[in-house]
Design a protein around this motif. Structure first.
Motif, PDB file in Angstrom:
ATOM      1  N   ARG A 329     -74.320 -19.459   4.856  1.00  0.00           N
ATOM      2  CA  ARG A 329     -75.295 -19.626   3.780  1.00  0.00           C
ATOM      3  C   ARG A 329     -76.380 -18.561   3.850  1.00  0.00           C
ATOM      4  O   ARG A 329     -76.104 -17.390   3.818  1.00  0.00           O
ATOM      5  CB  ARG A 329     -75.898 -21.042   3.821  1.00  0.00           C
ATOM      6  CG  ARG A 329     -74.855 -22.128   3.640  1.00  0.00           C
ATOM      7  CD  ARG A 329     -74.440 -22.210   2.205  1.00  0.00           C
ATOM      8  NE  ARG A 329     -73.388 -23.186   2.009  1.00  0.00           N
ATOM      9  CZ  ARG A 329     -73.080 -23.683   0.833  1.00  0.00           C
ATOM     10  NH1 ARG A 329     -73.752 -23.321  -0.228  1.00  0.00           N
ATOM     11  NH2 ARG A 329     -72.094 -24.537   0.704  1.00  0.00           N
ATOM     12  N   ALA A 427     -76.863 -21.397  -2.845  1.00  0.00           N
ATOM     13  CA  ALA A 427     -76.791 -21.678  -1.418  1.00  0.00           C
ATOM     14  C   ALA A 427     -78.040 -22.392  -0.925  1.00  0.00           C
ATOM     15  O   ALA A 427     -77.966 -23.326  -0.119  1.00  0.00           O
ATOM     16  CB  ALA A 427     -76.581 -20.378  -0.643  1.00  0.00           C
ATOM     17  N   SER A 431     -78.476 -26.446   0.452  1.00  0.00           N
ATOM     18  CA  SER A 431     -78.731 -26.490   1.888  1.00  0.00           C
ATOM     19  C   SER A 431     -79.190 -27.880   2.321  1.00  0.00           C
ATOM     20  O   SER A 431     -79.818 -28.609   1.548  1.00  0.00           O
ATOM     21  CB  SER A 431     -79.797 -25.455   2.277  1.00  0.00           C
ATOM     22  OG  SER A 431     -81.045 -25.789   1.695  1.00  0.00           O
TER      23      SER A 431
END
Length: 446
Positions: A329, A427, A431
């Protein structure tokens, strides 16, 4: 401010205008009506205002008060001598320099030329785009491109340094080198800009967007010669605004026949190469590493700031390691360099800061949209993001708002329009930390 011998006069714009009128021809009687019309052209004041400013001037002269003499009820006369001022000092008073452009933008020549030309026709242009896409860099390049047009009449205001709406006028007044606090800031600004051909750059406006929109409308109303260039992640939504959506740097398409030679023609790769060469004397761009660099640039959406931050790690990481790390990520986008303001140097911190400013519904919808890869329609967004609490109308409003705030890319070339998340935004929104913070905020609201 004005120097007089060894005395530094700290006076407001109106007092300075009165002194300028009196000293143009020393000894000449300048009538009250002439001063009132010159200093208050709208004619909404009386003699009392003039007396207040004269009193301010005399106090500032400290021991030289007698240089300004009142002539009964007729007007005022300056009794001192004047000398021609140093042209260099005049220039310094009028010149509000923008920050230096440390490196030349890559892949932005046409954009810079087009916006510079547009500013000559339209009085307000907003350069719109997400964080890290290079809005400030483009704005500075435009300032330097228009150096001959505006000469020394350029004022650059970094609004990223302020936190509240009520600080916007004060920031502009300070950038114009006006004394703050003696009079309402907007009144000072109005007088200072009157009759001047000036390029005003308001940088990083999104967090104080409403106050900036109000200020811009007022400046455009009371001045015909001021051109305004705004950088923001959200448009001002005022009538005279021309919005320029700044696109990411172009990345190579899949299937390059000659990887290094072909890829090197694309701006995103050129930026990676330049940054990598700056940090590593051993960096060499060839067919072996070209595919990995192209993939990195694609994964970073062609966002200049993200590319620069990633390329700067070439000195300590192999390009293969960098590409593999992107699978983790946003770990590479954390910046551990000692900087004064991390928000301006870390893309991840910028995303965190921007998401914190979003209303709860928009944050919730953004997190759910992160489940989608590639382009999606508004109906697809509703299907993914709506639930019993967040209904379809809320999702639709949130998607439009997120697009207006540069969290989503919109393709209006097809019908119905399609939306897409930047990979870095997707991303971040997906998260675990963002999920935990959304859950915590949901509990607080209950």
């Amino acid at each position: 401010m004005l120097w007089k011998g060894e005395i530094l006069l700290q006076v407001g714009a109106r007092a300075l205008a009165i002194l300028s009128a009196l000293t143009e021809t020393p000894g000449r009687l300048v009538g009250k009506r002439e001063l009132l019309e010159r200093v208050w052209p709208d004619g909404r004041v009386d003699d009392a205002n003039l007396k207040v400013q004269i009193s301010t001037l005399r106090k500032a002269l400290r021991g030289c008060e007698g240089l300004i003499r009142s002539e009964s009820s007729l007007g005022y006369r300056f009794l001192g001598e004047t000398v021609s001022s140093d042209p260099y000092l005049d220039t310094q008073r009028r010149c509000f320099l923008a920050p230096r452009l440390l490196t030349e933008p890559i892949g932005r020549d046409d954009v810079i030329a087009d916006i510079a030309s547009l500013l000559k026709e339209s009085r307000l242009v907003t350069v719109l785009g997400p964080g890290g896409i290079g809005k400030t860099t483009v704005a500075l390049a435009i300032v330097h491109r228009l150096a001959d047009t505006f000469a020394d009449e350029t004022c650059f205001v970094d609004l990223g340094r302020i936190a509240r709406d009520d600080q916007v006028c004060e920031a502009l007044a300070c950038a114009l080198d006006l004394p703050v606090g003696e009079a309402p800031a907007l009144e000072q600004i109005q007088f200072a800009l009157q009759g001047r051909r000036l390029l005003l750059v308001l940088d990083s406006c999104e967090h104080v967007i409403d106050a900036v929109a109000l200020l811009v409308e007022q400046v455009l109303t009371f001045s015909n010669e001021v051109m305004i260039l705004v950088t923001s992640r959200e448009s001002l939504r005022v009538g005279a605004e021309f919005v320029w959506h700044l696109e990411p740097l172009e990345v190579p398409p899949p299937g390059l026949v000659d990887p290094a030679a072909s890829a090197a023609r694309y701006p995103a790769v050129q930026l990676f190469m330049r940054t990598a060469a700056d940090v590593s004397d051993d960096f060499a761009f060839d067919d072996d590493i070209a595919p990995a660099i192209v993939e990195v640039c694609r994964r970073l959406d062609g966002i200049p700031r993200a590319i620069e931050m990633t390329a700067s790690m070439v000195g300590t990481l192999d390009i293969g390691e960098i590409r593999r790390s992107l699978d983790q990520r946003l770990s590479l986008l954390e910046s551990d360099r000692p900087v004064g303001n991390l928000l301006r140097h870390s893309l991840l911190s910028t995303l965190h800061w921007r998401c914190d400013l979003l209303p709860f519904n928009e944050r919730t919808v953004l997190r759910r949209l992160a489940l989608l890869t590639g382009a999606f329609t508004l109906d697809a967004a509703v299907a993914v993001a709506a639930d019993d609490v967040t209904d379809a109308s809320v999702v639709r409003e949130a998607v439009v708002a997120l697009a207006n705030k540069s969290f989503l890319i919109v393709n209006h070339q097809i019908s119905p329009p399609e939306y897409r998340l930047f990979e870095t935004v997707r991303a971040y929104a997906a998260s675990p930390r963002e999920e935990e913070e959304n859950a915590a905020e949901r509990r607080d609201r209950c």
